[in-house]
Design an enzyme around this catalytic site. Structure first.
Site, PDB file in Angstrom:
ATOM      1  N   ASP A  11      -5.222 -10.351  -0.079  1.00 47.11           N
ATOM      2  CA  ASP A  11      -3.958 -11.073   0.092  1.00 47.11           C
ATOM      3  C   ASP A  11      -3.096 -11.010  -1.173  1.00 47.11           C
ATOM      4  O   ASP A  11      -3.554 -11.345  -2.268  1.00 47.11           O
ATOM      5  CB  ASP A  11      -4.230 -12.530   0.457  1.00 47.11           C
ATOM      6  CG  ASP A  11      -2.953 -13.238   0.874  1.00 47.11           C
ATOM      7  OD1 ASP A  11      -2.071 -12.588   1.455  1.00 47.11           O
ATOM      8  OD2 ASP A  11      -2.842 -14.447   0.604  1.00 47.11           O
ATOM      9  N   HIS A  12      -1.829 -10.621  -0.976  1.00 47.00           N
ATOM     10  CA  HIS A  12      -0.883 -10.465  -2.095  1.00 47.00           C
ATOM     11  C   HIS A  12      -1.414  -9.469  -3.137  1.00 47.00           C
ATOM     12  O   HIS A  12      -1.189  -9.635  -4.327  1.00 47.00           O
ATOM     13  CB  HIS A  12      -0.551 -11.828  -2.731  1.00 47.00           C
ATOM     14  CG  HIS A  12       0.388 -12.644  -1.891  1.00 47.00           C
ATOM     15  ND1 HIS A  12      -0.031 -13.289  -0.760  1.00 47.00           N
ATOM     16  CD2 HIS A  12       1.715 -12.904  -2.003  1.00 47.00           C
ATOM     17  CE1 HIS A  12       0.997 -13.914  -0.209  1.00 47.00           C
ATOM     18  NE2 HIS A  12       2.066 -13.706  -0.932  1.00 47.00           N
TER      19      HIS A  12
ATOM     20  N   HIS B  91       3.033  -4.868   4.115  1.00 50.94           N
ATOM     21  CA  HIS B  91       2.927  -5.391   5.481  1.00 50.94           C
ATOM     22  C   HIS B  91       2.409  -6.830   5.472  1.00 50.94           C
ATOM     23  O   HIS B  91       1.723  -7.252   4.544  1.00 50.94           O
ATOM     24  CB  HIS B  91       1.944  -4.549   6.306  1.00 50.94           C
ATOM     25  CG  HIS B  91       2.373  -3.134   6.514  1.00 50.94           C
ATOM     26  ND1 HIS B  91       3.408  -2.788   7.337  1.00 50.94           N
ATOM     27  CD2 HIS B  91       1.916  -1.970   5.987  1.00 50.94           C
ATOM     28  CE1 HIS B  91       3.565  -1.475   7.326  1.00 50.94           C
ATOM     29  NE2 HIS B  91       2.678  -0.951   6.507  1.00 50.94           N
TER      30      HIS B  91
ATOM     31  N   CYS C 295       5.837   6.421   4.541  1.00 50.02           N
ATOM     32  CA  CYS C 295       4.663   5.644   4.130  1.00 50.02           C
ATOM     33  C   CYS C 295       4.105   6.125   2.792  1.00 50.02           C
ATOM     34  O   CYS C 295       3.233   5.479   2.215  1.00 50.02           O
ATOM     35  CB  CYS C 295       3.564   5.718   5.185  1.00 50.02           C
ATOM     36  SG  CYS C 295       4.058   4.956   6.736  1.00 50.02           S
TER      37      CYS C 295
ATOM     38  N   HIS D  83       0.846  -1.195   0.000  1.00 42.72           N
ATOM     39  CA  HIS D  83       0.000   0.000   0.000  1.00 42.72           C
ATOM     40  C   HIS D  83       0.885   1.249   0.000  1.00 42.72           C
ATOM     41  O   HIS D  83       2.111   1.180   0.017  1.00 42.72           O
ATOM     42  CB  HIS D  83      -0.980   0.013   1.189  1.00 42.72           C
ATOM     43  CG  HIS D  83      -0.412   0.439   2.487  1.00 42.72           C
ATOM     44  ND1 HIS D  83      -1.125   1.157   3.409  1.00 42.72           N
ATOM     45  CD2 HIS D  83       0.807   0.241   3.042  1.00 42.72           C
ATOM     46  CE1 HIS D  83      -0.377   1.383   4.473  1.00 42.72           C
ATOM     47  NE2 HIS D  83       0.793   0.844   4.293  1.00 42.72           N
TER      48      HIS D  83
ATOM     49  N   HIS E  60       5.174   0.188  -0.303  1.00 38.63           N
ATOM     50  CA  HIS E  60       5.809  -0.705   0.662  1.00 38.63           C
ATOM     51  C   HIS E  60       4.706  -1.680   1.082  1.00 38.63           C
ATOM     52  O   HIS E  60       3.630  -1.678   0.477  1.00 38.63           O
ATOM     53  CB  HIS E  60       6.395   0.071   1.848  1.00 38.63           C
ATOM     54  CG  HIS E  60       5.362   0.728   2.713  1.00 38.63           C
ATOM     55  ND1 HIS E  60       4.700   1.871   2.343  1.00 38.63           N
ATOM     56  CD2 HIS E  60       4.849   0.382   3.914  1.00 38.63           C
ATOM     57  CE1 HIS E  60       3.836   2.222   3.289  1.00 38.63           C
ATOM     58  NE2 HIS E  60       3.892   1.326   4.245  1.00 38.63           N
TER      59      HIS E  60
ATOM     60  N   GLU F  82      -1.035  -3.753  11.797  1.00 42.64           N
ATOM     61  CA  GLU F  82      -0.163  -3.412  10.682  1.00 42.64           C
ATOM     62  C   GLU F  82       1.267  -3.823  10.986  1.00 42.64           C
ATOM     63  O   GLU F  82       2.066  -4.107  10.097  1.00 42.64           O
ATOM     64  CB  GLU F  82      -0.232  -1.896  10.455  1.00 42.64           C
ATOM     65  CG  GLU F  82       0.454  -1.406   9.229  1.00 42.64           C
ATOM     66  CD  GLU F  82       0.575   0.106   9.231  1.00 42.64           C
ATOM     67  OE1 GLU F  82      -0.112   0.735   8.423  1.00 42.64           O
ATOM     68  OE2 GLU F  82       1.351   0.665  10.046  1.00 42.64           O
TER      69      GLU F  82
END
Lengths: 137, 137, 137, 137, 137, 137
Positions: free
Chosen positions: B79-80, B41, B33, B14, B39, B126
């Site tokens: 996811d991914h 998580h 960020c 994100h 980047h 996070e």
């Protein structure tokens, strides 16, 4: 001989793929890790050094010094970054956890020698279920 | 009244930014960020439901059913993935953990009601140092 | 040479006892672990393999393949099972964590060789305070 | 050959300093760890032993016996104590995690041999980010 | 209304005792926690704030700002310190985890209001087995 | 008003099933949790009490007293036991985590009142992914 381990953390985006493959082929080989729009991880890094205790200080290496060295040589370069696009020591390399662990080793080994200890292991967690270890050979 | 919590995990990329800001302004407001190259998580999601125990089965809701519901309505979609670019229920929204927790609540609340329980809380980690909780109001 | 570890989990019942001992003797030797009505654990299994990185894919072994192999050869056989009564590869063996770790090694070593890597270690946690490691010799 | 690890915990106060240094010099060398009014930690200790499985019992060493031995020889002496002032086996030694790990090794090695196993490693966590390992040489 | 939690950590020494009790009486009432030579802990602090999401930034409060506020008002004062002797906001108070949690609340509540959010909870872990929560009333 | 939580752990075997169902029906409804040969868990129990701080001692309730009470009333009865067959306070009840959490509440609520505090919550983890909370109503 004593072994000391320092944990550091970083968050990064990456993608597993080969440029010479079309997206469909990458998807077939690398699964959802090949998503062209990237995904990311909270990486957990354990750096283990070894050596003899300094009789003047009672420790092998000042942990602040070790932490600073890891931050300067690794964390600054990978934290909140895209591993495929922005990390100089990964340039032209596959952005797998295996290759990243080896890249981190190469960033640290000489500096730790200069500081008077020996780099023993780099352990890199990509998730709570997967981690990689590299011992330099 | 009993409360049951199911943990699920997902990895995603994100970026925190406003389209109407130049990158410099985004960097100033959102720090690292806001990296335009993304980047990511390892997100950890805790979904808490509440209700009365079913006297026939001794539990509130079959955990497999709850897990499947979370997977279908949330995990499959995030996811991914890149939260800013690819998640339908986050379209047009800020990709902060706060907004993501609310988005996940909205994905789950009605479905859990239909399954015979009440959604009580969505907790979204996070990192090991930061998490958000949303209770629906 | 790179080392990769995959974590898997399973829940099982077991009992520490010798058939040729009466329950009193088993209680004396094995304590509450000898309870004839069984007890159980959330076992946490870490399988470490080693080998050289495949230059085509950038990793040692596809983690999905490793995970599937562990699931087929181990998890399917022990999860939600009674280790003393139902696990074929533990038949006739003592159901201690030590013996279970060795049994798991024997289930995995050849299959991992066939997949192109080398099994390095099996680590098995019985609780947060106790774990066993086996390296094959 | 099988390896078994037992985790134990203790809370203690300590200070890093040299008596022959003034407080200012200690502060310069050891930072806030040299606070003359002490600070403390929740230490986490992992003791790993190795040996062959006893065919009569299916385990290497009764974990209750190992735990009792660690408690008698180590935990009783350090838990809720001041490591610099009150721990006999640290008398005259630097109260660093490195020296404490070696001290614990010396407290345990012979006793574990007498119990029929071999002490393999002492791992001592001072925090979630720092730990020390000692293998006896 | 959204809830956000930030974790911070500190290491400190303390002692449970009453000055008007002799050491024997303190030992009887407070056990080994009354050791006149101190003991210590790795404290883990969770600060939960609540409020409405800022529509301009998509979050409740910049986590860096929250973290800095906790560091300035709490961590700087307690980390690597003796809670009984050196912490201004605990002066004259019992150094129990309960009283420390309340002291931390009082250090933070007004500052968090000024920053535009509401302090909801202070959770303080003394060990993995014990923690205290305070909600301000 | 302050809240204090104590963690305790136990290992037990159980089975989800109804006696009036044949094994096939139990398998259909409860899945592998209905295995007639049992399975088991490392349960993690968090007991939260609340009340006012005792001005004489600086804490709500001596944690040793709370721990002993939980051990006497709960852990002794469930640790290394079969929940379906051997736990008096679960006799005739479904051995689900939900029912077990309620059973534990009933074992503790009056005793904690007698000790001068109020039982606030029982949280029971069956695995790292699933937990139940009960607040007494």
């Amino acid at each position: 001989m004593i072994y000391i381990t320092r944990r550091e953390r970083f968050n990064a985006a990456h993608r597993l793929f080969r440029e010479d493959f079309p997206d469909e082929k990458n998807l077939e080989v690398f699964g959802k890790c090949s998503n062209p729009n990237w995904h990311g991880h909270n990486y957990e890094l354990f750096v283990t050094i070894k050596g003899e205790i300094n009789p003047e200080t009672g420790f092998l290496l000042n942990l602040k010094q070790l932490s600073k060295l890891i931050k300067d040589r690794v964390i600054e370069k990978v934290d909140h970054k895209n591993i495929n696009l922005e990390v100089d020591f990964m340039s032209g390399k596959f952005a797998s956890t295996e290759m990243l662990a080896i890249g981190i080793w190469n960033q640290l080994a000489d500096e730790i020698s200069l500081a008077g200890a020996v780099l023993h292991a780099v352990k890199l967690h990509e998730s709570e279920n997967n981690f990689v270890e590299y011992f330099g050979y």
